[in-house]
Write a protein that holds these residues in place. Sequence first.
Motif, PDB file in Angstrom:
ATOM      1  N   THR A  35      35.610  41.080  30.575  1.00 43.11           N
ATOM      2  CA  THR A  35      36.461  41.165  31.758  1.00 43.11           C
ATOM      3  C   THR A  35      36.109  40.050  32.737  1.00 43.11           C
ATOM      4  N   LEU A  37      37.167  38.016  36.632  1.00 45.00           N
ATOM      5  CA  LEU A  37      37.840  38.068  37.940  1.00 45.00           C
ATOM      6  C   LEU A  37      37.799  36.673  38.541  1.00 45.00           C
ATOM      7  N   ALA A  63      36.331  44.443  45.506  1.00 42.98           N
ATOM      8  CA  ALA A  63      37.229  44.142  44.389  1.00 42.98           C
ATOM      9  C   ALA A  63      36.470  44.112  43.073  1.00 42.98           C
ATOM     10  N   SER A  66      35.232  47.846  42.125  1.00 49.90           N
ATOM     11  CA  SER A  66      36.256  48.872  41.921  1.00 49.90           C
ATOM     12  C   SER A  66      37.139  48.615  40.702  1.00 49.90           C
ATOM     13  N   ARG A  67      36.935  47.499  40.014  1.00 48.15           N
ATOM     14  CA  ARG A  67      37.749  47.240  38.816  1.00 48.15           C
ATOM     15  C   ARG A  67      37.310  48.168  37.678  1.00 48.15           C
ATOM     16  N   ASN A  68      38.253  48.456  36.795  1.00 48.87           N
ATOM     17  CA  ASN A  68      37.958  49.259  35.615  1.00 48.87           C
ATOM     18  C   ASN A  68      38.709  48.646  34.425  1.00 48.87           C
ATOM     19  N   PRO A  71      34.131  43.730  36.112  1.00 47.79           N
ATOM     20  CA  PRO A  71      34.051  42.368  35.565  1.00 47.79           C
ATOM     21  C   PRO A  71      32.673  42.020  34.999  1.00 47.79           C
ATOM     22  N   ASP A 290      46.034  41.267  35.771  1.00 44.28           N
ATOM     23  CA  ASP A 290      46.702  41.785  36.957  1.00 44.28           C
ATOM     24  C   ASP A 290      46.432  40.852  38.127  1.00 44.28           C
ATOM     25  N   LEU A 292      46.198  41.085  42.181  1.00 42.64           N
ATOM     26  CA  LEU A 292      46.077  42.095  43.237  1.00 42.64           C
ATOM     27  C   LEU A 292      46.854  41.668  44.483  1.00 42.64           C
ATOM     28  N   TRP A 309      42.466  39.359  37.883  1.00 44.91           N
ATOM     29  CA  TRP A 309      41.444  39.832  36.962  1.00 44.91           C
ATOM     30  C   TRP A 309      42.106  40.259  35.668  1.00 44.91           C
TER      31      TRP A 309
END
Length: 317
Positions: A35, A37, A63, A66-68, A71, A290, A292, A309
């Motif tokens: 992952t 970002l 940011a 809180s990503r899933n 990163p 995505d 944001l 991200w």
Amino acid sequence: MRTLVRRILAVAAALLLVPVTAPQAAQAATTKRLTGLQWNVSGGWKYQTGGATTLMINTLFDAIMSRNPIPDFVALNEVCQSQYSALITKLQATDWPADETNFARFQATRNAEAGPDNPDVCQGNPVGIALFSRQPLGAAIRIPLEPNPAFDKDEIRHLLCAPTTTMTVKYCVTHITPTPFGTAGKAQLEQVLGHVEQFEAAGETVLVAGDFNGTPSWPEFDVWYHPSVDTTANSGNTGNWREMDDADPYCLGYGEGTTKATTGSPCGTGTKIDMIFFPNDRLAGQHSGDSLPLSTCGSELCSDHRIVWGWADLSID
């Protein structure tokens, strides 16, 4: 004659007792979801004060956490060195980095200079690009890019990369020079592509993120995108790379906009110039990306770029 026959039989019997060593099998590749970002924080041009830096760093930190999925890799453009240091301190207080002493790299692209539009860029500290990794990092690779004399009068663009020490993965970040008339910085893009493909040829899995100052539909990116990306918004491709958001039905083959612009893409939506690329021949499953909403620092925008991200299931040797 009988003696000769006995000797031959004895040799044959001895050979049967010698263990046969099978050829060593190549190490099997594993599939891992990586992952990334990316954010052009515009820190070089605004929010140089301590309080404003705190707002921006808190926004970025939130940011990330809180990503899933969270990163593995974070890439930043136009970040003050002081902001880079502040994010290191904030991340060290978490379990995000596996090694809190070895997870970040910075490359200055210009020294802070006074001017009529930016009276005190980064409070006298350098501004540049940075990368952060959950995995410990090896030695940084710092590659200056060919300057564009019309735009890079006091700046040297770079490709900054570092390998992880726990797997054959290399993370890279860059910031390509903006150019006029709807064309990307072709020479710099070719340099970056050449280097990351050398890393790939050496057996590493590479993620390269940054502000590319060009859009996926422009011909300069045809040598990047894999031919499987063949849509109304992005066609004629001959390369070996995918972008994490290129499968987004929002604008298939292109992805969501990454700036505050609301027009400019082939789909009539916002312009996309911030991207996270991965090699198509390493794709071993799905990928997604995505963009944001624009981040705010107090009553103002933190940046005119969106945080982007994404993730991809990749085969790692």
